[in-house]
Structures are given as C-alpha cells and as structure tokens.
Design a protein around this motif. Structure first.
Motif, PDB file in Angstrom:
ATOM      1  N   TYR A 213      32.324  -1.896  15.026  1.00 30.89           N
ATOM      2  CA  TYR A 213      33.020  -3.394  14.634  1.00 30.89           C
ATOM      3  C   TYR A 213      32.614  -3.637  16.292  1.00 30.89           C
ATOM      4  O   TYR A 213      32.106  -5.134  16.873  1.00 30.89           O
ATOM      5  CB  TYR A 213      33.914  -3.130  14.682  1.00 30.89           C
ATOM      6  N   MET A 214      32.938  -2.392  17.512  1.00 31.65           N
ATOM      7  CA  MET A 214      32.413  -3.182  18.611  1.00 31.65           C
ATOM      8  C   MET A 214      31.055  -3.263  18.947  1.00 31.65           C
ATOM      9  O   MET A 214      31.105  -3.966  20.178  1.00 31.65           O
ATOM     10  CB  MET A 214      33.381  -1.521  19.266  1.00 31.65           C
ATOM     11  N   ALA A 215      29.947  -2.745  18.308  1.00 29.99           N
ATOM     12  CA  ALA A 215      28.805  -2.929  17.984  1.00 29.99           C
ATOM     13  C   ALA A 215      28.526  -4.271  17.667  1.00 29.99           C
ATOM     14  O   ALA A 215      27.966  -5.625  18.387  1.00 29.99           O
ATOM     15  CB  ALA A 215      27.750  -1.822  17.996  1.00 29.99           C
ATOM     16  N   LEU A 216      28.647  -4.466  16.518  1.00 28.78           N
ATOM     17  CA  LEU A 216      28.003  -5.577  16.102  1.00 28.78           C
ATOM     18  C   LEU A 216      29.032  -6.659  16.371  1.00 28.78           C
ATOM     19  O   LEU A 216      28.050  -8.010  15.920  1.00 28.78           O
ATOM     20  CB  LEU A 216      28.189  -5.421  14.336  1.00 28.78           C
ATOM     21  N   VAL A 217      30.433  -6.706  16.258  1.00 24.57           N
ATOM     22  CA  VAL A 217      31.267  -7.824  16.759  1.00 24.57           C
ATOM     23  C   VAL A 217      31.848  -8.281  18.020  1.00 24.57           C
ATOM     24  O   VAL A 217      31.008  -8.965  18.833  1.00 24.57           O
ATOM     25  CB  VAL A 217      32.504  -7.650  15.667  1.00 24.57           C
TER      26      VAL A 217
END
Length: 298
Positions: A213-217
């Motif tokens: 979540y932290m990487a993509l969003v």
C-alpha cells in the motif's frame, strides 16, 4: 480545461495525496517495529519504482534528457529527505517530528524567493504563519532541541527544495515520466542506505500488505499526483495545501480508535484549513466579487 479548473483540480489532487499520507501513520508505526526503517524504505520504493517503470516505460523513454536529469536530482533530494526524517524520528517523539517536518511550509516560500525570485504575496505569508501555528497546536507537547530535531529540520528544508524544484520544472506532459524517474532515484538512495548487507524483506503477510500500500498508493501514486499538480500550482501554495497531512492523520487516528478527539486537533486543524482557505479559496472569491461588481457597473 481552463487554467482555473486545472488549478482547482490540482488542489484537490494534493488534498487527496495528503489524505493518503495521513492514513499511513498507523501502518508505518506498526511495520517499522518489526523491520529496520531503511529496509522498509528500500523495499517500499523499489516496488514503487518497478511498478512505475512497467506502467510508464514509454513516457520515461520519451522524456527529454534535461528533464531526466532534473527528475533524478529531485528524486535524490526527496530520498535523502526521507532518510533524514526517519533517522530523526528514531531520536524524537512522533508529534515533534510531525511539527518539525511540517516546517517545509516556512522554507518553501523562502526558497522560492531566494532561488526563483518569486514574489510572495502578503496573504501567503499570513497563511504560512497560520499553518505553522496550526501544526504546533496539533503536534507539540514541548520541544527539546537535540540531534533528532536538527535531522528532521534538514529533511523539512529538503522537502521544501523538492517542492520548489518540482514547481519550477514539472510540466503536465512530462508528469508520468518525471514521476517514474524520481521514484527510481528515491529507490536507489534508500537501497544504498541499507549497505553493506542490503535490504531485508517484510517479515509477514500483514507487513507485506502495508508495504505494498505504501509503495503503490502512498509512493508511486502520490508522486504522480504531486508531479502533475505542481505543474499547475505555485510552490508556496502547494506547500500550504500539503500541511493538511497532520489534520488527516489526526482524523484517521480518531476514526480508527487510536486516539481521542481533543481541542488540539480541532484548533490546530482549523488553523491549517484556514490557511488553505486564504491561499486557495479567498482569491477566487475576490475575483468573483470583482467580476460581479463590473457586471453591475455595465
């Protein structure tokens, strides 16, 4: 789309990304208790970089050489800021870290004036003062100036430099390519910080979900939105809009039952939102009133 709707859309985009950033505080706190901070950052941005290169390989290939260099420089600045902020966070309370990091709202107009000779309107300085006061009310319970504060203050100055540089160099047609190159540069900086042994992977499934979540969003998606939005907003205005991050963080903390609603949240949030109103909505209202007066005169 005309300039004014694009500006409004850019403001909404920045608000959306600060809401996403605000939603991550609880996730980050949980994950970094189970893996090293540098490992978390390295894995997060490596995944984000791979996703961006897969999705936007063609825009990256078409990016002018000068823009590639600028994007790499901006990514290096942002990556170093991430590391300094995180190292500082290990030495000071999270609330103090949040306030000191938010001082980019002060550094941004100063750097815009020093580097770009950009004239800063009085209403913007008033908004900066209000936003700073709001951050203090939201975050501070007393401050001790130790090395952690200085590290975090340095990160805030670098975030401001990134905002100013992005405001200067970002162009709408280059947003996809520049975002991808910046994230690649951030990933390289964070991977270098894990030397000599290299990054360790997340320890379990819940940590993997948080990192993805932290990487993509909150990583790739947020950088894309910021790069596009800053093609349409002055740096000082963008910085003030982005100070809503701790307001969203407090809201998520209350909604998730992590924290209780307090007068500090209400008062600090009101000051930050008031600052955003001054730089974004008040000028529009003034223009509308002038147009209405002119119409009546005719």
């Amino acid at each position: 789309m005309t300039t004014r709707p694009r500006t409004f859309a850019a403001t909404l985009g920045l608000l959306a990304l600060t809401a996403v950033w605000g939603s991550t505080f609880v996730l980050i706190k949980d994950v970094v208790e189970r893996m090293r901070v540098v490992d978390f950052l390295a894995v997060r941005f490596a995944i984000a970089a791979l996703a961006m290169l897969v999705l936007f390989a063609r825009p990256v290939w078409r990016l002018p050489r000068g823009q590639v260099g600028r994007a790499l420089l901006l990514g290096v600045v942002y990556g170093i800021a991430q590391l300094l902020q995180t190292w500082g966070l290990k030495l000071i309370a999270p609330s103090v870290s949040g306030f000191v990091t938010g001082m980019y709202v002060v550094f941004t107009p100063i750097l815009a004036w020093l580097l770009l000779r950009e004239r800063i309107a009085g209403v913007v300085w008033l908004a900066v003062t209000m936003a700073t006061a709001g951050l203090a009310v939201l975050s501070l319970r007393g401050v001790s100036v130790d090395p952690g504060v200085w590290l975090t203050l340095a990160s805030a100055a670098l975030y401001a430099l990134h905002i100013v540089g992005l405001g200067r160099w970002s162009r709408e047609q280059d947003a996809f390519g520049m975002s991808a190159v910046q994230v690649v540069a951030i990933a390289i900086i964070c991977l270098l910080a894990t030397a000599p042994r290299g990054p360790a992977l997340p320890p379990d499934g819940s940590a993997w979900l948080a990192v993805l979540y932290m990487a993509l969003v909150a990583g790739a998606g947020a950088m894309l939105v910021q790069t596009w939005a800053q093609a349409h907003l002055p740096p000082a205005r963008a910085a003030i809009v982005m100070t809503t991050e701790p307001v969203f963080a407090a809201g998520f903390a209350v909604a998730l039952g992590v924290d209780a609603l307090s007068w500090r949240m209400l008062a600090g949030g009101a000051l930050v939102l008031g600052a955003m109103y001054l730089v974004e909505l008040a000028p529009r209202r003034s223009v509308a009133l002038e147009a209405e007066a002119l119409h009546h005169e005719v």
